[in-house]
Design a protein around this motif. Structure first.
Motif, short mmCIF file in Angstrom:
data_model
loop_
_atom_site.label_atom_id
_atom_site.label_comp_id
_atom_site.label_asym_id
_atom_site.label_seq_id
_atom_site.Cartn_x
_atom_site.Cartn_y
_atom_site.Cartn_z
N LYS A 157 38.62 25.05 -84.86
CA LYS A 157 39.00 26.00 -83.60
C LYS A 157 40.25 25.27 -82.76
CE LYS A 157 34.64 28.66 -82.87
NZ LYS A 157 33.72 28.94 -82.04
N ALA A 158 40.06 24.12 -82.73
CA ALA A 158 41.30 23.44 -81.96
C ALA A 158 42.63 23.64 -82.69
CB ALA A 158 40.93 21.77 -81.94
N TYR A 159 42.64 23.58 -83.95
CA TYR A 159 43.86 23.99 -84.64
C TYR A 159 44.41 25.02 -84.38
CZ TYR A 159 42.76 19.94 -87.84
OH TYR A 159 42.55 18.83 -88.27
N GLY A 160 43.56 26.18 -84.48
CA GLY A 160 43.76 27.64 -83.89
C GLY A 160 44.23 27.79 -82.64
N ILE A 161 43.64 27.23 -81.55
CA ILE A 161 44.12 27.14 -80.24
C ILE A 161 45.31 26.75 -80.04
CG2 ILE A 161 43.16 26.36 -77.95
CD1 ILE A 161 40.40 26.58 -78.66
N ILE A 162 45.53 25.46 -80.65
CA ILE A 162 46.89 24.93 -80.37
C ILE A 162 48.16 25.68 -80.95
CG2 ILE A 162 48.35 22.67 -80.96
CD1 ILE A 162 45.67 21.32 -80.80
N ARG A 163 47.80 26.15 -81.97
CA ARG A 163 48.85 27.03 -82.77
C ARG A 163 48.96 28.29 -81.90
NH1 ARG A 163 49.22 31.42 -85.47
NH2 ARG A 163 46.92 31.52 -85.56
N ARG A 164 48.20 28.90 -81.25
CA ARG A 164 48.40 29.95 -80.56
C ARG A 164 48.96 29.85 -79.15
NH1 ARG A 164 43.46 31.48 -80.80
NH2 ARG A 164 42.72 30.63 -78.66
N GLU A 165 48.87 28.76 -78.52
CA GLU A 165 49.07 28.36 -77.34
C GLU A 165 50.50 27.79 -77.29
OE1 GLU A 165 46.07 26.15 -75.05
OE2 GLU A 165 44.85 27.88 -74.73
N GLU A 166 50.78 26.77 -78.31
CA GLU A 166 51.82 26.03 -78.31
C GLU A 166 52.70 25.89 -79.40
OE1 GLU A 166 50.80 21.91 -77.27
OE2 GLU A 166 48.81 22.50 -76.70
N VAL A 238 51.35 11.30 -74.72
CA VAL A 238 51.97 12.43 -75.11
C VAL A 238 51.21 13.48 -75.88
CG1 VAL A 238 53.88 13.13 -76.83
CG2 VAL A 238 54.37 11.24 -75.44
N MET A 239 50.38 12.93 -76.83
CA MET A 239 49.35 13.91 -77.48
C MET A 239 48.39 14.43 -76.51
SD MET A 239 49.04 12.36 -81.56
CE MET A 239 50.12 12.81 -82.84
N GLY A 240 48.05 13.65 -75.61
CA GLY A 240 46.89 14.08 -74.58
C GLY A 240 47.38 15.06 -73.68
N ASP A 241 48.80 15.12 -73.59
CA ASP A 241 49.54 15.84 -72.47
C ASP A 241 49.50 17.28 -72.76
OD1 ASP A 241 51.12 16.49 -70.47
OD2 ASP A 241 52.85 16.25 -71.26
N ALA A 242 48.48 18.14 -72.02
CA ALA A 242 48.52 19.58 -72.48
C ALA A 242 49.15 20.31 -71.15
CB ALA A 242 47.18 20.00 -72.77
N THR A 243 49.69 19.54 -70.24
CA THR A 243 50.19 20.09 -69.00
C THR A 243 51.60 20.03 -68.91
OG1 THR A 243 49.84 17.86 -67.73
CG2 THR A 243 48.02 19.72 -67.77
N GLY A 244 52.45 19.26 -69.85
CA GLY A 244 53.78 19.23 -69.92
C GLY A 244 54.32 18.02 -68.63
#
Length: 299
Positions: A157-166, A238-244
């Motif tokens: 699900k995480a792969y899908g969420i990241i692909r959809r959002e980012e 960098v990888m843990g940065d979901a807020t930019g």
């Protein structure tokens, strides 16, 4: 990752399987230390953080989120080790042979061993980087408020969420520091394990056995974390940065140095060494045995 003259020589499929099994075993055994390392790196410098040291961080996570939280990211971690662990070790001998040429006789020069480790580490993590990203995201997700679901329920699900959002490219976020970190650490592990093992055997006091593999594995882990820790800290941030917060690798280096000081690049050094040291010991011990088990049977 042992010297070519040590132990049976395996065809690539056998070596890939031995490497993947060994890497997955080490991953499962040492993941709590990696989770603690990631939390320490992400909280930044200063004395106000809630995570204090390796054991303290493990205890805090277990108390607040339950013991199973220490194994957050196990699923993508195993995905990563099958691909990354299998490729970086499985490709090492062919790449090293390519560098020295088919007619080479004798031990391979150290600089070519390092070059081979850099190349195979870079190739392998380029393929496996999305699994590393998901692992860090799942590990860095702390305790949620009552009734609030986790963002990443599982790795798929995480792969899908990241692909959809980012976007699809978002799965390779942080690829630059990830290549740098894994190529450097892979080369350090390959060369140091190889050299320490050869040196111990050359003394005549050590045989090609568990004690030698344990000492060489510990040495490989220590050298790798000394060399790779600064890049590892940047990779985790960098990888843990979901807020930019960070615009890129260089921006993360600059902001980390300016806001947290140069010592921040060695945040979590002891848990990182505990993780890499124990991981290398477990992986190399298992790898040496798996190479014997999967060696082609002579007719």
């Amino acid at each position: 990752m042992s010297p070519p003259s040590s132990g049976p020589q395996l065809p690539f499929p056998n070596l890939f399987a031995a490497s993947a099994i060994s890497a997955c075993t080490a991953e499962a055994l040492t993941l709590p230390l990696d989770t603690a390392k990631v939390r320490l790196q992400l909280q930044g410098g200063g004395a106000g953080g809630k995570y204090k040291g390796l054991l303290g961080t493990c205890m805090t996570i277990a108390k607040e989120e339950g013991p199973s939280a220490l194994w957050k990211g196990l699923e993508p971690g195993l995905h990563r080790q099958v691909m990354y662990g299998g490729l970086r070790i499985g490709l090492y001998e062919p790449v090293k042979q390519f560098f020295v040429g088919k007619d080479h006789v004798g031990d391979v020069p150290l600089h070519l061993k390092i070059a081979s480790g850099l190349a195979t580490g870079a190739i392998a993590i380029t393929v496996a980087s999305p699994t590393d990203l998901v692992k860090v995201r799942m590990q860095s997700e702390g305790k949620k408020a009552p009734g609030q679901p986790k963002k990443y329920a599982n790795a798929f699900k995480a792969y899908g969420i990241i692909r959809r959002e980012e976007g699809l490219a978002g799965l390779w976020k942080g690829l630059g520091p990830n290549i740098a970190r894994n190529a450097i650490i892979n080369a350090a592990e390959l060369a140091s394990y190889d050299q320490i093992k050869v040196s111990l055997l050359a003394t005549g006091y050590f045989g090609d056995n568990v004690v030698t593999h344990l000492l060489a594995g510990l040495g490989a882990g220590f050298f790798a974390v000394c060399v790779g820790s600064p890049v590892d800290v940047v990779k985790s941030r960098v990888m843990g940065d979901a807020t930019g917060k960070y615009s890129g690798v260089l921006d993360c280096f600059v902001k980390t140095a300016r806001n947290d000081g140069l010592l921040a690049f060695y945040n979590g050094f002891m848990p990182n060494f505990a993780r890499l040291g124990s991981w290398n010991v477990a992986m190399f011990l298992m790898l040496e045995q798996m190479k014997l088990v999967l060696a082609p049977k002579s007719s």
